[in-house]
Write a protein that holds these residues in place. Structure first.
Motif, PDB file in Angstrom:
ATOM      1  N   MET A 110      75.917  34.131  14.079  1.00 15.38           N
ATOM      2  CA  MET A 110      74.581  33.520  14.087  1.00 15.38           C
ATOM      3  C   MET A 110      74.296  32.776  12.791  1.00 15.38           C
ATOM      4  N   GLN A 111      75.289  32.661  11.954  1.00 16.95           N
ATOM      5  CA  GLN A 111      75.249  31.831  10.744  1.00 16.95           C
ATOM      6  C   GLN A 111      74.041  32.070   9.850  1.00 16.95           C
ATOM      7  N   GLY A 112      73.734  33.331   9.620  1.00 13.82           N
ATOM      8  CA  GLY A 112      72.673  33.666   8.681  1.00 13.82           C
ATOM      9  C   GLY A 112      71.256  33.561   9.208  1.00 13.82           C
ATOM     10  N   LYS A 113      71.094  33.314  10.491  1.00 13.34           N
ATOM     11  CA  LYS A 113      69.737  33.198  11.050  1.00 13.34           C
ATOM     12  C   LYS A 113      69.052  34.546  11.159  1.00 13.34           C
ATOM     13  N   ILE A 114      69.843  35.629  11.163  1.00 18.24           N
ATOM     14  CA  ILE A 114      69.301  36.994  11.189  1.00 18.24           C
ATOM     15  C   ILE A 114      69.905  37.757  10.022  1.00 18.24           C
ATOM     16  N   LYS A 115      69.050  38.372   9.221  1.00 19.09           N
ATOM     17  CA  LYS A 115      69.492  39.179   8.088  1.00 19.09           C
ATOM     18  C   LYS A 115      69.602  40.637   8.545  1.00 19.09           C
ATOM     19  N   LEU A 116      70.467  41.401   7.882  1.00 14.96           N
ATOM     20  CA  LEU A 116      70.667  42.811   8.216  1.00 14.96           C
ATOM     21  C   LEU A 116      70.066  43.692   7.139  1.00 14.96           C
ATOM     22  N   LEU A 117      69.346  44.714   7.577  1.00 18.15           N
ATOM     23  CA  LEU A 117      68.820  45.729   6.672  1.00 18.15           C
ATOM     24  C   LEU A 117      69.241  47.078   7.229  1.00 18.15           C
ATOM     25  N   LYS A 118      70.056  47.801   6.459  1.00 24.00           N
ATOM     26  CA  LYS A 118      70.520  49.116   6.904  1.00 24.00           C
ATOM     27  C   LYS A 118      69.622  50.187   6.289  1.00 24.00           C
ATOM     28  N   ILE A 119      69.111  51.073   7.136  1.00 18.94           N
ATOM     29  CA  ILE A 119      68.265  52.161   6.654  1.00 18.94           C
ATOM     30  C   ILE A 119      68.910  53.484   7.059  1.00 18.94           C
ATOM     31  N   ASP A 120      69.278  54.264   6.060  1.00 17.36           N
ATOM     32  CA  ASP A 120      69.879  55.571   6.282  1.00 17.36           C
ATOM     33  C   ASP A 120      68.754  56.558   6.611  1.00 17.36           C
ATOM     34  N   VAL A 121      68.774  57.104   7.825  1.00 15.65           N
ATOM     35  CA  VAL A 121      67.688  57.989   8.251  1.00 15.65           C
ATOM     36  C   VAL A 121      67.667  59.307   7.478  1.00 15.65           C
ATOM     37  N   GLU A 122      68.794  59.658   6.862  1.00 15.27           N
ATOM     38  CA  GLU A 122      68.836  60.876   6.036  1.00 15.27           C
ATOM     39  C   GLU A 122      68.064  60.656   4.726  1.00 15.27           C
ATOM     40  N   LYS A 123      68.154  59.454   4.193  1.00 13.60           N
ATOM     41  CA  LYS A 123      67.496  59.141   2.924  1.00 13.60           C
ATOM     42  C   LYS A 123      66.054  58.687   3.124  1.00 13.60           C
ATOM     43  N   HIS A 124      65.740  58.176   4.326  1.00 14.44           N
ATOM     44  CA  HIS A 124      64.392  57.659   4.602  1.00 14.44           C
ATOM     45  C   HIS A 124      63.855  58.211   5.925  1.00 14.44           C
ATOM     46  N   PRO A 125      63.701  59.535   6.020  1.00 15.60           N
ATOM     47  CA  PRO A 125      63.243  60.120   7.288  1.00 15.60           C
ATOM     48  C   PRO A 125      61.837  59.679   7.691  1.00 15.60           C
ATOM     49  N   GLN A 126      60.979  59.363   6.703  1.00 12.98           N
ATOM     50  CA  GLN A 126      59.614  58.929   7.029  1.00 12.98           C
ATOM     51  C   GLN A 126      59.633  57.576   7.747  1.00 12.98           C
ATOM     52  N   LEU A 127      60.524  56.683   7.325  1.00 16.71           N
ATOM     53  CA  LEU A 127      60.619  55.376   7.983  1.00 16.71           C
ATOM     54  C   LEU A 127      61.132  55.539   9.403  1.00 16.71           C
ATOM     55  N   ALA A 128      62.132  56.399   9.569  1.00 19.04           N
ATOM     56  CA  ALA A 128      62.660  56.646  10.914  1.00 19.04           C
ATOM     57  C   ALA A 128      61.552  57.198  11.810  1.00 19.04           C
ATOM     58  N   GLN A 129      60.757  58.109  11.279  1.00 18.81           N
ATOM     59  CA  GLN A 129      59.658  58.689  12.043  1.00 18.81           C
ATOM     60  C   GLN A 129      58.584  57.639  12.330  1.00 18.81           C
ATOM     61  N   GLN A 130      58.254  56.827  11.342  1.00 20.40           N
ATOM     62  CA  GLN A 130      57.228  55.800  11.501  1.00 20.40           C
ATOM     63  C   GLN A 130      57.582  54.822  12.622  1.00 20.40           C
ATOM     64  N   PHE A 131      58.874  54.506  12.754  1.00 19.71           N
ATOM     65  CA  PHE A 131      59.305  53.557  13.780  1.00 19.71           C
ATOM     66  C   PHE A 131      59.847  54.253  15.026  1.00 19.71           C
ATOM     67  N   ALA A 132      59.535  55.543  15.168  1.00 18.49           N
ATOM     68  CA  ALA A 132      59.877  56.333  16.360  1.00 18.49           C
ATOM     69  C   ALA A 132      61.359  56.297  16.696  1.00 18.49           C
ATOM     70  N   VAL A 133      62.190  56.406  15.660  1.00 16.37           N
ATOM     71  CA  VAL A 133      63.634  56.459  15.869  1.00 16.37           C
ATOM     72  C   VAL A 133      63.999  57.906  16.178  1.00 16.37           C
ATOM     73  N   ARG A 134      64.408  58.154  17.409  1.00 18.15           N
ATOM     74  CA  ARG A 134      64.704  59.512  17.856  1.00 18.15           C
ATOM     75  C   ARG A 134      66.198  59.806  17.867  1.00 18.15           C
ATOM     76  N   SER A 135      67.008  58.745  17.935  1.00 24.04           N
ATOM     77  CA  SER A 135      68.462  58.935  17.912  1.00 24.04           C
ATOM     78  C   SER A 135      69.084  57.742  17.196  1.00 24.04           C
ATOM     79  N   ILE A 136      70.295  57.941  16.717  1.00 26.76           N
ATOM     80  CA  ILE A 136      70.996  56.865  16.024  1.00 26.76           C
ATOM     81  C   ILE A 136      72.352  56.648  16.677  1.00 26.76           C
ATOM     82  N   PRO A 137      72.882  55.442  16.607  1.00 21.08           N
ATOM     83  CA  PRO A 137      72.317  54.272  15.963  1.00 21.08           C
ATOM     84  C   PRO A 137      71.113  53.730  16.732  1.00 21.08           C
TER      85      PRO A 137
END
Length: 101
Positions: A43-70
């Protein structure tokens, strides 16, 4: 990256951001790494990637209702445009994201 910086990036970024909620120990997450990389490269840079480790940021995972990974969410200026959990084929991920670029 600090939690505040992540939230600010998600809410203010004019770019399309694909957020990869993952954990280092997660086999399916590791399986998806080359798939994500190939799809975003195509996609030639039209979408950027941000990796969020749910172990290090459990509040973010909870805020965005992430129940399973990936788990993936496509953001633009704080809005979730698309989200999906689990392993995806390169073709499926590519088709899902192409509608937004």
């Amino acid at each position: 990256m600090a939690k505040k910086n992540i939230k600010e990036l998600l809410s203010k970024s004019p770019d399309l951001l694909l957020v990869d909620f993952h954990a280092d120990w997660c086999g399916p997450c590791q399986t998806m790494e080359p798939v994500i990389s190939e799809v975003l490269d195509s996609m030639q840079g039209k979408i950027k990637l941000l990796k969020i480790d749910v172990e290090k940021h459990p509040q973010l995972a909870q805020q965005f209702a992430v129940r399973s990974i990936p788990h993936y969410a496509l953001f633009k200026r704080g809005k979730i445009l698309w989200r999906k959990g689990g392993i995806m084929t390169k073709k499926d991920l590519s088709q899902a994201l192409k509608g937004f670029v």
